[in-house]
Scaffold this motif. Structure first.
Motif, PDB file in Angstrom:
ATOM      1  N   ARG A 132     -11.834  -2.530   2.164  1.00 55.77           N
ATOM      2  CA  ARG A 132     -12.954  -3.329   1.884  1.00 55.77           C
ATOM      3  C   ARG A 132     -11.640  -4.788   1.061  1.00 55.77           C
ATOM      4  NH1 ARG A 132     -13.605   2.509   0.246  1.00 55.77           N
ATOM      5  NH2 ARG A 132     -15.424   2.787   1.436  1.00 55.77           N
ATOM      6  N   SER A 133     -13.282  -5.515  -0.154  1.00 56.40           N
ATOM      7  CA  SER A 133     -12.004  -6.173  -1.030  1.00 56.40           C
ATOM      8  C   SER A 133     -11.858  -5.461  -1.931  1.00 56.40           C
ATOM      9  CB  SER A 133     -13.040  -7.200  -1.574  1.00 56.40           C
ATOM     10  OG  SER A 133     -14.040  -6.519  -2.287  1.00 56.40           O
ATOM     11  N   ALA A 134     -10.649  -5.505  -2.417  1.00 55.09           N
ATOM     12  CA  ALA A 134     -10.401  -4.710  -3.901  1.00 55.09           C
ATOM     13  C   ALA A 134     -11.534  -4.542  -5.047  1.00 55.09           C
ATOM     14  CB  ALA A 134      -9.596  -5.347  -4.924  1.00 55.09           C
ATOM     15  N   ASN A 135     -12.544  -6.139  -5.031  1.00 52.32           N
ATOM     16  CA  ASN A 135     -13.974  -5.263  -5.998  1.00 52.32           C
ATOM     17  C   ASN A 135     -14.868  -4.277  -5.234  1.00 52.32           C
ATOM     18  OD1 ASN A 135     -15.163  -6.932  -8.161  1.00 52.32           O
ATOM     19  ND2 ASN A 135     -16.775  -6.927  -6.876  1.00 52.32           N
ATOM     20  N   SER A 136     -14.846  -4.085  -4.119  1.00 48.17           N
ATOM     21  CA  SER A 136     -15.265  -3.537  -3.373  1.00 48.17           C
ATOM     22  C   SER A 136     -15.155  -2.503  -3.691  1.00 48.17           C
ATOM     23  CB  SER A 136     -15.692  -3.645  -1.378  1.00 48.17           C
ATOM     24  OG  SER A 136     -16.920  -4.625  -1.623  1.00 48.17           O
ATOM     25  N   GLU A 137     -13.511  -1.686  -3.351  1.00 48.06           N
ATOM     26  CA  GLU A 137     -12.797  -0.886  -3.577  1.00 48.06           C
ATOM     27  C   GLU A 137     -13.480  -0.055  -5.389  1.00 48.06           C
ATOM     28  OE1 GLU A 137     -11.182   2.676  -2.536  1.00 48.06           O
ATOM     29  OE2 GLU A 137     -12.061   1.493  -1.876  1.00 48.06           O
ATOM     30  N   ILE A 138     -13.093  -0.898  -6.096  1.00 51.05           N
ATOM     31  CA  ILE A 138     -13.656  -0.928  -7.539  1.00 51.05           C
ATOM     32  C   ILE A 138     -14.565  -0.436  -7.488  1.00 51.05           C
ATOM     33  CG2 ILE A 138     -13.582  -1.926 -10.386  1.00 51.05           C
ATOM     34  CD1 ILE A 138     -10.957  -3.329  -8.744  1.00 51.05           C
ATOM     35  N   ASP A 173      -1.556  -3.149 -14.698  1.00 47.97           N
ATOM     36  CA  ASP A 173      -0.875  -3.163 -13.587  1.00 47.97           C
ATOM     37  C   ASP A 173      -0.258  -3.934 -12.690  1.00 47.97           C
ATOM     38  OD1 ASP A 173       1.527  -1.286 -12.655  1.00 47.97           O
ATOM     39  OD2 ASP A 173       2.727  -2.179 -14.554  1.00 47.97           O
ATOM     40  N   GLU A 174       0.739  -4.334 -12.163  1.00 43.87           N
ATOM     41  CA  GLU A 174       0.906  -5.685 -11.300  1.00 43.87           C
ATOM     42  C   GLU A 174       0.935  -4.448  -9.938  1.00 43.87           C
ATOM     43  OE1 GLU A 174       3.501  -8.746  -9.158  1.00 43.87           O
ATOM     44  OE2 GLU A 174       4.072  -8.245 -11.172  1.00 43.87           O
ATOM     45  N   LYS A 175       1.851  -3.235  -9.880  1.00 44.38           N
ATOM     46  CA  LYS A 175       2.203  -1.950  -9.189  1.00 44.38           C
ATOM     47  C   LYS A 175       1.587  -1.863  -8.235  1.00 44.38           C
ATOM     48  CE  LYS A 175       5.738   1.454  -8.489  1.00 44.38           C
ATOM     49  NZ  LYS A 175       6.760   2.264  -9.030  1.00 44.38           N
ATOM     50  N   MET A 176      -0.028  -1.244 -10.059  1.00 44.77           N
ATOM     51  CA  MET A 176      -1.393  -0.790  -9.592  1.00 44.77           C
ATOM     52  C   MET A 176      -2.546  -2.095  -8.700  1.00 44.77           C
ATOM     53  SD  MET A 176      -3.874   1.106 -12.146  1.00 44.77           S
ATOM     54  CE  MET A 176      -2.779   2.557 -12.854  1.00 44.77           C
ATOM     55  N   LEU A 177      -2.422  -2.562  -8.675  1.00 43.99           N
ATOM     56  CA  LEU A 177      -3.475  -3.378  -8.068  1.00 43.99           C
ATOM     57  C   LEU A 177      -2.637  -4.202  -6.883  1.00 43.99           C
ATOM     58  CD1 LEU A 177      -5.275  -5.823  -8.347  1.00 43.99           C
ATOM     59  CD2 LEU A 177      -2.914  -7.372  -8.861  1.00 43.99           C
ATOM     60  N   ASP A 178      -1.335  -4.235  -6.414  1.00 47.59           N
ATOM     61  CA  ASP A 178      -0.482  -3.681  -5.376  1.00 47.59           C
ATOM     62  C   ASP A 178      -1.639  -2.601  -4.598  1.00 47.59           C
ATOM     63  OD1 ASP A 178       0.518  -6.093  -5.667  1.00 47.59           O
ATOM     64  OD2 ASP A 178       2.285  -5.237  -5.972  1.00 47.59           O
ATOM     65  N   LYS A 179      -1.600  -1.493  -5.034  1.00 46.83           N
ATOM     66  CA  LYS A 179      -1.673  -0.225  -4.559  1.00 46.83           C
ATOM     67  C   LYS A 179      -3.255  -0.380  -4.097  1.00 46.83           C
ATOM     68  CE  LYS A 179       2.695   2.525  -6.017  1.00 46.83           C
ATOM     69  NZ  LYS A 179       2.437   4.019  -6.429  1.00 46.83           N
ATOM     70  N   LEU A 180      -4.005  -0.493  -5.329  1.00 44.61           N
ATOM     71  CA  LEU A 180      -5.099  -1.019  -5.081  1.00 44.61           C
ATOM     72  C   LEU A 180      -5.761  -1.510  -3.316  1.00 44.61           C
ATOM     73  CD1 LEU A 180      -8.080  -0.466  -5.952  1.00 44.61           C
ATOM     74  CD2 LEU A 180      -7.629  -2.606  -7.650  1.00 44.61           C
ATOM     75  N   VAL A 231      -3.506  -2.463  -1.127  1.00 48.04           N
ATOM     76  CA  VAL A 231      -3.348  -1.521   0.028  1.00 48.04           C
ATOM     77  C   VAL A 231      -4.398  -0.199   0.336  1.00 48.04           C
ATOM     78  CG1 VAL A 231      -1.577   0.514   0.977  1.00 48.04           C
ATOM     79  CG2 VAL A 231      -1.028  -1.325  -0.063  1.00 48.04           C
ATOM     80  N   VAL A 232      -4.882   0.064  -0.986  1.00 50.07           N
ATOM     81  CA  VAL A 232      -6.106   1.220   0.038  1.00 50.07           C
ATOM     82  C   VAL A 232      -7.570   0.551   0.395  1.00 50.07           C
ATOM     83  CG1 VAL A 232      -7.204   3.055  -1.282  1.00 50.07           C
ATOM     84  CG2 VAL A 232      -5.154   3.016  -1.712  1.00 50.07           C
ATOM     85  N   ALA A 233      -6.842  -0.642  -0.587  1.00 51.50           N
ATOM     86  CA  ALA A 233      -8.935  -1.920  -0.239  1.00 51.50           C
ATOM     87  C   ALA A 233      -8.137  -1.828   1.391  1.00 51.50           C
ATOM     88  CB  ALA A 233      -8.798  -2.691  -0.771  1.00 51.50           C
ATOM     89  N   ASP A 234      -7.885  -2.351   2.007  1.00 51.44           N
ATOM     90  CA  ASP A 234      -7.484  -2.982   2.830  1.00 51.44           C
ATOM     91  C   ASP A 234      -8.125  -1.822   4.172  1.00 51.44           C
ATOM     92  OD1 ASP A 234      -7.194  -5.778   2.502  1.00 51.44           O
ATOM     93  OD2 ASP A 234      -4.610  -5.422   2.155  1.00 51.44           O
ATOM     94  N   TYR A 235      -6.815  -0.889   4.102  1.00 55.21           N
ATOM     95  CA  TYR A 235      -6.836   0.708   4.892  1.00 55.21           C
ATOM     96  C   TYR A 235      -8.374   0.601   4.916  1.00 55.21           C
ATOM     97  CZ  TYR A 235      -6.409   5.375   6.187  1.00 55.21           C
ATOM     98  OH  TYR A 235      -6.970   6.447   7.350  1.00 55.21           O
ATOM     99  N   GLU A 236      -9.396   0.391   3.598  1.00 57.92           N
ATOM    100  CA  GLU A 236     -10.640   0.908   3.659  1.00 57.92           C
ATOM    101  C   GLU A 236     -11.694  -0.262   4.421  1.00 57.92           C
ATOM    102  OE1 GLU A 236     -11.751   3.846   3.245  1.00 57.92           O
ATOM    103  OE2 GLU A 236     -10.467   5.011   2.171  1.00 57.92           O
TER     104      GLU A 236
END
Length: 56
Positions: A27-33, A11-18, A20-25
């Motif tokens: 990391r890239s979204a891939n690394s966060e996953i 879902d686009e909203k979930m991806l956007d939130k991911l 945000v979390v990845a940027d805070y940490e």
């Protein structure tokens, strides 16, 4: 170890939130996953024992 690719529908909203979390940490979204998957596997194994690959 070979690196495999996996496509997911998200879902686009979930991806956007991911993102945000990845940027805070930092990391890239891939690394966060990958970290989330690793943590889920570790939690599973601590409860059920080590997963043996190739054994059915």
């Amino acid at each position: 170890m070979a690196i495999k690719s996996l496509s997911i529908r998200i879902d686009e909203k979930m991806l956007d939130k991911l993102h945000v979390v990845a940027d805070y940490e930092g990391r890239s979204a891939n690394s966060e996953i990958l970290i989330l998957i690793r943590d889920a596997i570790e939690a599973y194994e601590s409860k059920h024992g080590e997963i043996e690959i190739g054994k059915k």
